[in-house]
Design a protein around this motif. Structure first.
Motif, short mmCIF file in Angstrom:
data_model
loop_
_atom_site.label_atom_id
_atom_site.label_comp_id
_atom_site.label_asym_id
_atom_site.label_seq_id
_atom_site.Cartn_x
_atom_site.Cartn_y
_atom_site.Cartn_z
N PRO A 26 0.84 -1.19 0.00
CA PRO A 26 0.00 0.00 0.00
C PRO A 26 0.88 1.25 0.00
O PRO A 26 2.07 1.18 0.33
N ALA A 27 0.29 2.35 -0.36
CA ALA A 27 1.02 3.62 -0.36
C ALA A 27 1.57 3.90 1.04
O ALA A 27 1.11 3.33 2.03
N ASN A 28 2.57 4.78 1.13
CA ASN A 28 3.17 5.10 2.43
C ASN A 28 2.11 5.51 3.42
O ASN A 28 1.19 6.26 3.11
N LYS A 29 2.28 5.02 4.64
CA LYS A 29 1.35 5.39 5.71
C LYS A 29 1.59 6.85 6.07
O LYS A 29 2.70 7.35 6.03
N GLN A 30 0.53 7.50 6.47
CA GLN A 30 0.64 8.90 6.84
C GLN A 30 1.32 9.01 8.20
O GLN A 30 1.06 8.21 9.09
N PRO A 31 2.18 10.00 8.39
CA PRO A 31 2.91 10.13 9.65
C PRO A 31 2.01 10.62 10.78
O PRO A 31 0.95 11.21 10.56
N GLY A 32 2.46 10.36 11.99
CA GLY A 32 1.76 10.88 13.16
C GLY A 32 0.46 10.15 13.46
O GLY A 32 0.26 9.01 13.09
N ASN A 33 -0.43 10.85 14.12
CA ASN A 33 -1.71 10.28 14.53
C ASN A 33 -2.84 10.57 13.55
O ASN A 33 -4.00 10.47 13.91
N ILE A 34 -2.51 10.96 12.36
CA ILE A 34 -3.53 11.26 11.36
C ILE A 34 -4.16 9.94 10.91
O ILE A 34 -3.46 9.01 10.53
N ALA A 35 -5.47 9.88 10.98
CA ALA A 35 -6.18 8.65 10.59
C ALA A 35 -6.03 8.42 9.09
O ALA A 35 -6.10 9.34 8.30
N GLN A 36 -5.84 7.16 8.74
CA GLN A 36 -5.77 6.81 7.34
C GLN A 36 -7.18 6.67 6.79
O GLN A 36 -8.06 6.14 7.46
N VAL A 37 -7.37 7.14 5.58
CA VAL A 37 -8.67 7.03 4.93
C VAL A 37 -8.51 6.07 3.76
O VAL A 37 -7.68 6.28 2.88
N TRP A 38 -9.31 5.02 3.77
CA TRP A 38 -9.24 3.99 2.74
C TRP A 38 -10.39 4.13 1.77
O TRP A 38 -11.46 4.60 2.12
N GLU A 39 -10.15 3.72 0.56
CA GLU A 39 -11.23 3.54 -0.40
C GLU A 39 -11.25 2.07 -0.78
O GLU A 39 -10.22 1.39 -0.72
N TYR A 40 -12.43 1.58 -1.11
CA TYR A 40 -12.61 0.15 -1.36
C TYR A 40 -13.16 -0.08 -2.76
O TYR A 40 -13.86 0.77 -3.31
N ARG A 41 -12.85 -1.24 -3.28
CA ARG A 41 -13.38 -1.64 -4.58
C ARG A 41 -13.81 -3.09 -4.47
O ARG A 41 -13.04 -3.95 -4.03
N VAL A 42 -15.05 -3.38 -4.84
CA VAL A 42 -15.59 -4.73 -4.80
C VAL A 42 -15.72 -5.23 -6.23
O VAL A 42 -16.33 -4.58 -7.07
N ILE A 43 -15.12 -6.38 -6.49
CA ILE A 43 -15.15 -7.00 -7.81
C ILE A 43 -16.06 -8.21 -7.75
O ILE A 43 -15.82 -9.13 -6.97
N ALA A 44 -17.12 -8.21 -8.56
CA ALA A 44 -17.98 -9.39 -8.67
C ALA A 44 -17.32 -10.35 -9.65
O ALA A 44 -17.08 -10.00 -10.81
N LEU A 45 -17.00 -11.54 -9.17
CA LEU A 45 -16.30 -12.50 -10.02
C LEU A 45 -17.12 -12.89 -11.23
O LEU A 45 -16.58 -13.22 -12.28
N ALA A 46 -18.44 -12.83 -11.12
CA ALA A 46 -19.31 -13.15 -12.25
C ALA A 46 -19.13 -12.14 -13.38
O ALA A 46 -19.47 -12.43 -14.53
N ASP A 47 -18.60 -10.95 -13.07
CA ASP A 47 -18.32 -9.97 -14.11
C ASP A 47 -17.05 -10.33 -14.88
O ASP A 47 -16.82 -9.81 -15.97
N LEU A 48 -16.22 -11.19 -14.31
CA LEU A 48 -14.96 -11.58 -14.95
C LEU A 48 -15.09 -12.88 -15.73
O LEU A 48 -14.48 -13.03 -16.79
N VAL A 49 -15.85 -13.83 -15.19
CA VAL A 49 -16.02 -15.13 -15.83
C VAL A 49 -17.47 -15.58 -15.70
O VAL A 49 -18.17 -15.18 -14.79
#
Length: 96
Positions: A26-49
């Motif tokens: 993952p990208a470098n963690k932010q320094p100090g006590n700053i909370a990390q903010v994540w974004e998510y991506r959900v992949i439906a396997l039925a969309d691939l096969v």
């Protein structure tokens, strides 16, 4: 109904197999006590096969190759495998 359950079982196995791969750091963690903010991506396997493709033994290498290619592309884009739900794969990365 049986095909859906079977597909979900096959998909869960494929996701668990692919989950052992490293998709990049993952990208470098932010320094100090700053909370990390994540974004998510959900992949439906039925969309691939297709369900039919996943159920056919002779198609499994192609199914795995298709899923691996997608997961590797996500890794190059900074996404890290985070977990799964039936029939899906979940990725996360630090919000840009």
């Amino acid at each position: 109904m049986f095909r859906t359950i079977t597909f979900l079982a096959v998909a869960a196995v494929l996701v668990s197999i692919c989950g052992s791969y490293s998709f990049g750091e993952p990208a470098n963690k932010q320094p100090g006590n700053i909370a990390q903010v994540w974004e998510y991506r959900v992949i439906a396997l039925a969309d691939l096969v297709s369900v039919q493709q996943a159920l056919q033994a002779d198609q499994r290498p192609q199914v795995v190759q298709t899923i691996e290619a997608k997961f590797n592309q996500l890794g190059r884009d900074g996404w890290e495998y985070s977990g799964d739900l039936p029939g899906t794969a979940i990725f996360k990365r630090l919000k840009r």
